[in-house]
Write a protein that holds these residues in place. Structure first.
Motif, mmCIF file in Angstrom:
data_model
loop_
_atom_site.group_PDB
_atom_site.id
_atom_site.type_symbol
_atom_site.label_atom_id
_atom_site.label_comp_id
_atom_site.label_asym_id
_atom_site.label_seq_id
_atom_site.Cartn_x
_atom_site.Cartn_y
_atom_site.Cartn_z
ATOM 1 N N THR A 67 0.894 -1.169 0.004
ATOM 2 C CA THR A 67 -0.162 -0.052 0.196
ATOM 3 C C THR A 67 0.874 1.240 -0.050
ATOM 4 O OG1 THR A 67 -1.943 -1.206 1.098
ATOM 5 C CG2 THR A 67 -1.734 1.417 1.209
ATOM 6 N N GLY A 68 1.775 1.338 0.936
ATOM 7 C CA GLY A 68 2.433 2.658 0.996
ATOM 8 C C GLY A 68 3.514 2.805 -0.079
ATOM 9 N N LYS A 69 3.829 1.716 -1.069
ATOM 10 C CA LYS A 69 4.609 2.024 -2.111
ATOM 11 C C LYS A 69 3.925 1.639 -3.425
ATOM 12 C CE LYS A 69 7.980 -0.053 0.940
ATOM 13 N NZ LYS A 69 7.238 -0.085 1.810
ATOM 14 N N GLY A 105 -14.898 13.743 3.524
ATOM 15 C CA GLY A 105 -13.715 14.366 2.619
ATOM 16 C C GLY A 105 -12.334 14.009 3.128
ATOM 17 N N ALA A 106 -12.336 13.178 4.219
ATOM 18 C CA ALA A 106 -10.941 13.074 4.810
ATOM 19 C C ALA A 106 -10.049 12.290 3.828
ATOM 20 C CB ALA A 106 -11.198 12.310 6.110
ATOM 21 N N LEU A 107 -10.577 11.685 3.106
ATOM 22 C CA LEU A 107 -9.746 10.958 2.065
ATOM 23 C C LEU A 107 -8.796 11.529 1.178
ATOM 24 C CD1 LEU A 107 -11.808 7.988 0.865
ATOM 25 C CD2 LEU A 107 -9.910 7.763 2.124
ATOM 26 N N GLN A 108 -9.155 12.690 0.595
ATOM 27 C CA GLN A 108 -8.422 13.674 -0.370
ATOM 28 C C GLN A 108 -8.005 13.003 -1.528
ATOM 29 O OE1 GLN A 108 -4.982 15.309 2.120
ATOM 30 N NE2 GLN A 108 -6.236 15.897 3.550
ATOM 31 N N VAL A 109 -9.237 12.434 -2.305
ATOM 32 C CA VAL A 109 -8.923 12.009 -3.316
ATOM 33 C C VAL A 109 -8.834 13.029 -4.403
ATOM 34 C CG1 VAL A 109 -10.029 10.704 -5.338
ATOM 35 C CG2 VAL A 109 -10.506 10.036 -2.922
ATOM 36 N N GLU A 110 -7.530 12.962 -5.252
ATOM 37 C CA GLU A 110 -7.444 13.892 -6.309
ATOM 38 C C GLU A 110 -7.956 13.335 -7.519
ATOM 39 O OE1 GLU A 110 -4.721 16.817 -6.467
ATOM 40 O OE2 GLU A 110 -4.804 16.516 -4.379
ATOM 41 N N VAL A 176 -0.644 6.119 1.779
ATOM 42 C CA VAL A 176 -0.355 6.282 3.265
ATOM 43 C C VAL A 176 -1.357 7.101 4.085
ATOM 44 C CG1 VAL A 176 1.478 6.856 5.011
ATOM 45 C CG2 VAL A 176 2.159 5.988 2.936
ATOM 46 N N HIS A 177 -1.671 8.206 3.449
ATOM 47 C CA HIS A 177 -2.650 9.034 4.084
ATOM 48 C C HIS A 177 -4.034 8.388 4.013
ATOM 49 C CE1 HIS A 177 -5.908 12.478 4.104
ATOM 50 N NE2 HIS A 177 -5.118 12.838 5.018
ATOM 51 N N ALA A 178 -4.600 7.977 2.830
ATOM 52 C CA ALA A 178 -5.662 7.235 2.653
ATOM 53 C C ALA A 178 -5.958 5.899 3.706
ATOM 54 C CB ALA A 178 -5.895 6.795 1.243
ATOM 55 N N ASN A 179 -4.658 5.153 3.518
ATOM 56 C CA ASN A 179 -4.636 4.096 4.784
ATOM 57 C C ASN A 179 -4.989 4.657 6.177
ATOM 58 O OD1 ASN A 179 -3.322 0.979 4.231
ATOM 59 N ND2 ASN A 179 -3.166 1.683 6.349
ATOM 60 N N GLU A 180 -4.316 5.787 6.454
ATOM 61 C CA GLU A 180 -4.385 6.213 7.630
ATOM 62 C C GLU A 180 -5.923 6.847 7.985
ATOM 63 O OE1 GLU A 180 -1.400 9.385 7.973
ATOM 64 O OE2 GLU A 180 0.035 7.978 8.362
ATOM 65 N N VAL A 181 -6.230 7.301 7.224
ATOM 66 C CA VAL A 181 -7.847 7.762 7.234
ATOM 67 C C VAL A 181 -8.980 6.583 7.435
ATOM 68 C CG1 VAL A 181 -9.956 8.764 5.892
ATOM 69 C CG2 VAL A 181 -7.637 9.703 5.900
ATOM 70 N N LEU A 182 -8.594 5.378 6.673
ATOM 71 C CA LEU A 182 -9.382 4.313 6.966
ATOM 72 C C LEU A 182 -9.267 3.686 8.211
ATOM 73 C CD1 LEU A 182 -9.502 2.825 3.222
ATOM 74 C CD2 LEU A 182 -11.534 3.583 4.617
ATOM 75 N N ILE A 183 -7.955 3.442 8.658
ATOM 76 C CA ILE A 183 -7.566 2.996 10.160
ATOM 77 C C ILE A 183 -8.262 3.685 11.087
ATOM 78 C CG2 ILE A 183 -5.624 2.794 11.507
ATOM 79 C CD1 ILE A 183 -5.599 0.236 9.774
ATOM 80 N N ASP A 184 -7.887 4.990 10.969
ATOM 81 C CA ASP A 184 -8.927 5.938 12.185
ATOM 82 C C ASP A 184 -10.094 5.833 11.894
ATOM 83 O OD1 ASP A 184 -6.154 6.877 12.949
ATOM 84 O OD2 ASP A 184 -6.193 8.605 11.712
ATOM 85 N N ALA A 185 -10.935 5.617 10.966
ATOM 86 C CA ALA A 185 -12.159 5.357 10.652
ATOM 87 C C ALA A 185 -12.908 4.122 11.394
ATOM 88 C CB ALA A 185 -12.625 5.739 9.310
#
Length: 392
Positions: A67-69, A105-110, A176-185
């Motif tokens: 994921t992170g790579k 909106g926390a996922l910040q999809v571009e 990495v950010h998207a993963n963090e958002v889902l883990i936090d959720a």
């Protein structure tokens, strides 16, 4: 075909659920998710928000593996074949919109789509065929001329005799950010996240799960989800199931942050590139896996040089780091999802395109695990297909 029983709505689209409930008298309450990457995080989130008691066991740290790579391009484009696989990816692209709303909106999809182009006649002809096929499938992709190309990406030089295609409804994320958002959720929904936590055994008796063994002791669970990327085959063999994966390394070059140069995922003859919200440009040479595993600075500079032919301003940017990710790519390059034969409380979820597929995988895995349903959309991706391929 079995009689269809009911329909689940995913991203505004009907998803058929077939007969065959696993838990006629009880609903699993405790679910252990092995793997803290984007798939494990999404599955944990969707299970926890439906009331399950969820524990995520991550061997190193969330997003430490593939994921992170990842290049982290959200798409259902030309490599997603045949139609059933394209459709799964397409539903998941739409599911990102639903997930964005849920997570405010926390996922910040571009969002911005993608541009792909070729100069060589044989490659250009193939691109035109692919565009025509996907248009027939109703996908929002079209060929564009030089003027529209320049309007979309004024800093990009397509080159001579380029044939270009623009796919509108695609995007990218910082993985990495998207993963963090889902883990936090998932955590806010009640899930427990433990790392580093290595699973050393899966305790079955008469085909029923009794719990997990970890380096820190036993973990009780009614169902275990193996969403551990390239570590999936090791864990699956603990329950007597083979999950064949291909070696699929991917090397990416990451620049230091810069002003906005590009606005969408770009697939050029010299490589692919995107620019994240933090200004870093990420570039690579292949989505399908390449034999190169070199992460030297020289290799990173070579990657950037390849794409700078089309983005001259990239030459002014400084290389920050080079990453190597091992993609979890099943032998036939399609996902593996569903309960294990002979271990009906062990659920598998391993695939390439995990970034794209995470929202739909989380939603449908929760449906199969908590409701005992069989989702018709997932039928081509059961692990039993590999046994059938080896039958005489």
């Amino acid at each position: 075909m079995h009689r269809r029983t009911f329909v689940e709505i995913v991203a505004g689209t009907a998803v058929t659920v077939l007969p065959g409930f696993r838990f006629p008298s009880r609903r699993p309450e405790r679910v252990a998710v092995v793997g803290g990457g984007i798939l494990g995080a999404s599955i944990a989130y969707h299970l926890a928000r439906r009331g399950a008691e969820v524990i995520v066991l991550e061997r190193e740290r969330p997003a430490a593996g593939a994921t992170g790579k990842s290049f982290a391009w959200i798409n259902a484009t030309f490599t997603k074949q045949p139609y059933h696989y394209h459709w799964l990816n397409r539903l998941s692209v739409l599911s990102y919109l639903q997930l964005e709303r849920e997570l405010e909106g926390a996922l910040q999809v571009e969002w911005g789509g993608s541009l792909q182009w070729f100069g060589r006649p044989e490659h250009a002809a193939r691109l035109r065929e692919q565009v025509s096929q996907h248009q027939a499938w109703g996908y929002p992709v079209r060929l564009i001329d030089e003027d529209e190309f320049r309007q979309l990406e004024p800093n990009v030089v397509a080159g001579k005799a380029a044939t270009a295609a623009y796919t509108e409804h695609e995007g990218t994320v910082d993985p990495v950010h998207a993963n963090e958002v889902l883990i936090d959720a998932a955590r806010r929904a009640g899930a427990t996240i433990e790392y580093p936590q290595d699973v050393t055994g899966i305790d079955l008796r008469w085909g029923r799960l009794r719990g997990l063994q970890t380096a820190r002791g036993a973990v009780a669970a009614d169902v275990v989800v193996i969403a551990a990327g390239v570590d999936t085959p090791r864990l699956a063999t603990m329950v007597g199931v083979g999950v064949p994966l291909k070696d699929s390394p991917g090397v990416l070059a990451h620049t230091k942050p810069a002003n906005r140069l590009i606005h969408r995922a770009l697939l050029s003859p010299g490589g692919h590139m995107k620019q994240m919200a933090n200004g870093r440009v990420v570039a690579g040479t292949s989505f399908g896996g390449a034999p190169v595993t070199d992460t030297s600075r020289a290799r990173g500079e070579q990657i950037l040089e390849g794409v700078s032919r089309h983005l001259p301003q990239l030459e002014k940017l400084e290389l920050d780091r080079v990453t190597l990710g091992w993609r979890p790519l099943p032998a036939d390059e399609h996902p593996v999802m569903g309960f294990c034969p002979g271990a009906s409380d062990v659920y598998l979820a391993v695939m390439h395109s995990g970034i794209t597929l995470a929202p739909i995988v989380g939603r449908l895995a929760a449906l199969e695990i908590l409701d005992g349903a069989r989702v018709e959309l997932l039928e081509p991706y059961r692990v039993t297909r590999f046994d059938r391929q080896h039958q005489p």
